[in-house]
Scaffold this motif. Structure first.
Motif, PDB file in Angstrom:
ATOM      1  N   SER A 431       0.829  -1.207   0.000  1.00  0.00           N
ATOM      2  CA  SER A 431       0.000   0.000   0.000  1.00  0.00           C
ATOM      3  C   SER A 431       0.866   1.261   0.000  1.00  0.00           C
ATOM      4  O   SER A 431       0.552   2.244  -0.673  1.00  0.00           O
ATOM      5  N   ALA A 432       1.971   1.237   0.765  1.00  0.00           N
ATOM      6  CA  ALA A 432       2.870   2.390   0.808  1.00  0.00           C
ATOM      7  C   ALA A 432       3.500   2.629  -0.563  1.00  0.00           C
ATOM      8  O   ALA A 432       3.633   3.779  -1.003  1.00  0.00           O
ATOM      9  N   ALA A 433       3.878   1.554  -1.248  1.00  0.00           N
ATOM     10  CA  ALA A 433       4.461   1.697  -2.591  1.00  0.00           C
ATOM     11  C   ALA A 433       3.453   2.320  -3.554  1.00  0.00           C
ATOM     12  O   ALA A 433       3.797   3.200  -4.354  1.00  0.00           O
ATOM     13  N   ARG A 434       2.192   1.860  -3.490  1.00  0.00           N
ATOM     14  CA  ARG A 434       1.153   2.444  -4.352  1.00  0.00           C
ATOM     15  C   ARG A 434       0.959   3.930  -4.040  1.00  0.00           C
ATOM     16  O   ARG A 434       0.791   4.751  -4.942  1.00  0.00           O
ATOM     17  N   LEU A 435       0.970   4.262  -2.739  1.00  0.00           N
ATOM     18  CA  LEU A 435       0.790   5.656  -2.334  1.00  0.00           C
ATOM     19  C   LEU A 435       1.923   6.528  -2.874  1.00  0.00           C
ATOM     20  O   LEU A 435       1.710   7.684  -3.254  1.00  0.00           O
ATOM     21  N   LEU A 436       3.142   5.975  -2.919  1.00  0.00           N
ATOM     22  CA  LEU A 436       4.306   6.715  -3.398  1.00  0.00           C
ATOM     23  C   LEU A 436       4.464   6.667  -4.919  1.00  0.00           C
ATOM     24  O   LEU A 436       5.303   7.366  -5.475  1.00  0.00           O
ATOM     25  N   GLY A 437       3.665   5.795  -5.570  1.00  0.00           N
ATOM     26  CA  GLY A 437       3.750   5.684  -7.023  1.00  0.00           C
ATOM     27  C   GLY A 437       4.969   4.939  -7.508  1.00  0.00           C
ATOM     28  O   GLY A 437       5.489   5.215  -8.593  1.00  0.00           O
ATOM     29  N   SER A 439       7.187   0.831  -7.311  1.00  0.00           N
ATOM     30  CA  SER A 439       6.984  -0.609  -7.145  1.00  0.00           C
ATOM     31  C   SER A 439       7.464  -1.062  -5.769  1.00  0.00           C
ATOM     32  O   SER A 439       8.240  -0.358  -5.103  1.00  0.00           O
ATOM     33  N   ARG A 440       6.998  -2.238  -5.346  1.00  0.00           N
ATOM     34  CA  ARG A 440       7.427  -2.789  -4.066  1.00  0.00           C
ATOM     35  C   ARG A 440       8.946  -2.989  -4.031  1.00  0.00           C
ATOM     36  O   ARG A 440       9.597  -2.621  -3.035  1.00  0.00           O
ATOM     37  N   PRO A 441       9.571  -3.597  -5.085  1.00  0.00           N
ATOM     38  CA  PRO A 441      11.035  -3.755  -5.044  1.00  0.00           C
ATOM     39  C   PRO A 441      11.762  -2.409  -4.913  1.00  0.00           C
ATOM     40  O   PRO A 441      12.770  -2.317  -4.211  1.00  0.00           O
ATOM     41  N   THR A 442      11.245  -1.379  -5.591  1.00  0.00           N
ATOM     42  CA  THR A 442      11.884  -0.064  -5.479  1.00  0.00           C
ATOM     43  C   THR A 442      11.803   0.458  -4.055  1.00  0.00           C
ATOM     44  O   THR A 442      12.774   1.018  -3.517  1.00  0.00           O
TER      45      THR A 442
END
Length: 454
Positions: A431-437, A439-442
């Protein structure tokens, strides 16, 4: 039409030549002059200047700094919001560090460069104006700071929550409060009770996660004498004690499945049976519950009954995190300072420059509870009269200090954004990755790069 009043600048300097030079250089301000500590303190009392330039080498100690530091302390004790710019040629580095730690806004080493000192003075006035406007806006909030008689806030996000609770307080419906730990769910539950027609009845709270599973049923439903070993007398449960009042079930998601069935029966029929009893006891109570867990996911997993959820969640109120409550972090910090300084350390009077910026910049993953704990520790441990960012164990976020370079500024912005995203999603990486725009690996790479822990 009268001319606009000039901002007041106090120059504390015993060199008459430098006094004249500075007075001439700052024609844009209403310049006041003092030559010693007593005159400076009197001028602060009378004129309340927004900015003060202070030479540490004042009589009767013109070759030292003792009189200058005493003057600094006197000024900040009288008017903590004053921006004091300290100048000295005596042990410049040591004096600078000591002055900033004592609450000075900035430091300048003699000999004075009028242009550079003028830039510092202008920025000090700008910051003072911003802080004054913030205090003015806060004062306009007035009694709305305390909503529902329990919750201190000036954030539109929390005011919306308060209005929702006020609307449903007198309706005969169950209310579910959803929010992260430390967001004030019990305070809002008390707000529901206080705003309802049941305010004269009892408010009974129970934390379902804090009581062992084998004891929770007895706590909720009570038991008859002899029902089990140790039951030496008949005891009413929390539900029964809340008759004609409000029962607050905190962390309702931790109620085990077998007990969920019994709670559902009570909500359907409004009667209970104590453990070991055969008599049906009618109970009239309002149910307010709270959880930080994802009940939708628990329903899908089969660990929380869907029919119980709909009985408990007739009205659902989502509570924003402290990071989402704009302006509340500093408002609550000042509230806690007022309480804790009076109780634990009366010498603490306010916040040093940069401390409130640091509070605003922090993501507060532990929400209001974390802020309260940090403020309590800071008040106890503070060495001076002003709380610093270091006292709060926070990085200084003083906007007047530039980062070393653009790369450092970008890294700090990344860290701040990642902390806030994790706080708002309760450390859910996806969810945090989506909020930041990203990817999860990034996001995982950034967490590793910056040494951040979810």
């Amino acid at each position: 039409m009268s001319a606009v009043a000039k901002a007041k600048l106090l120059i504390v300097e015993d060199d008459e030549g430098l006094q004249r030079q500075l007075r001439w250089a700052y024609d844009d301000y209403d310049v006041l002059v003092a030559s010693d500590r007593n005159a400076a303190v009197d001028m602060v009392r009378q004129a309340e200047p927004a900015v003060v330039t202070l030479d540490l080498g004042l009589p009767p100690d013109p070759d030292g700094v003792s009189e200058g530091f005493a003057t600094l302390e006197n000024i900040l004790t009288l008017k903590p919001e004053t921006k004091v710019i300290v100048a000295s040629g005596h042990g410049a580095r040591e004096s600078a560090l000591r002055a900033i730690a004592s609450g000075a806004y900035d430091f300048y080493q003699k000999p004075v460069d009028i242009d550079q000192l003028g830039l510092i003075v202008r920025r000090a006035f700008q910051l003072h104006d911003i802080e004054s406007e913030n205090r003015r806006l806060e004062s306009r909030v007035g009694d709305e700071r305390t909503v529902l008689g329990t919750m201190i806030t000036a954030a539109p996000e929390m005011m919306k929550v308060a209005r929702t609770i006020e609307r449903v307080a007198n309706a005969n419906v169950s209310v579910m409060l959803l929010g992260a730990s430390g967001t004030g769910k019990e305070l809002l539950a008390r707000g529901v009770h206080n705003a309802s027609g049941r305010r004269d009845g009892g408010f009974v709270a129970i934390n379902c996660a804090a009581i062992p599973e084998n004891l929770l049923e007895a706590e909720l439903f009570g038991y008859e004498k002899g029902a089990f070993t140790g039951a030496i007398k008949t005891t009413e449960g929390k539900i029964e004690l809340a008759h004609q009042g409000t029962l607050f079930l905190d962390e309702v998601g931790d109620i085990p499945l077998p007990l969920q069935v019994k709670l559902l029966r009570f909500l359907q029929e409004r009667v209970i049976e104590r453990i070991g009893g055969r008599k049906a006891i009618a109970v009239d109570t309002r149910i307010v519950c709270a959880t930080h867990q994802n009940l939708d996911a628990m329903i899908r997993e089969g660990s929380f009954r869907e029919d119980l959820y709909y009985r408990l969640a007739e009205i659902v109120v989502k509570i924003p995190t402290l990071a989402e409550r704009h302006g509340d972090a500093t408002l609550l910090a000042k509230h806690f300072l007022h309480i804790f300084s009076r109780e634990m350390n009366p010498q603490v009077k306010g916040f040093a420059p940069g401390a409130l910026d640091a509070i605003n910049a922090w993501a507060w993953p532990g929400n209001v509870r974390e802020l309260e704990n940090r403020m309590k520790r800071a008040v106890i441990m503070a060495d001076g009269k002003l709380i610093t960012a270091a006292d709060l164990d926070l990085e200084s976020a003083d906007e007047d200090g530039l980062p070393v370079n653009l790369k450092a500024a970008r890294e700090e912005a990344d860290r701040r954004a990642i902390r806030q995203a994790l706080a708002r999603t309760e450390n859910n990486i996806s969810s945090a990755a989506r909020l930041l725009g990203i990817s999860r690996p990034t996001l995982y790479d950034l967490l590793k790069q910056y040494g951040l822990q979810p």
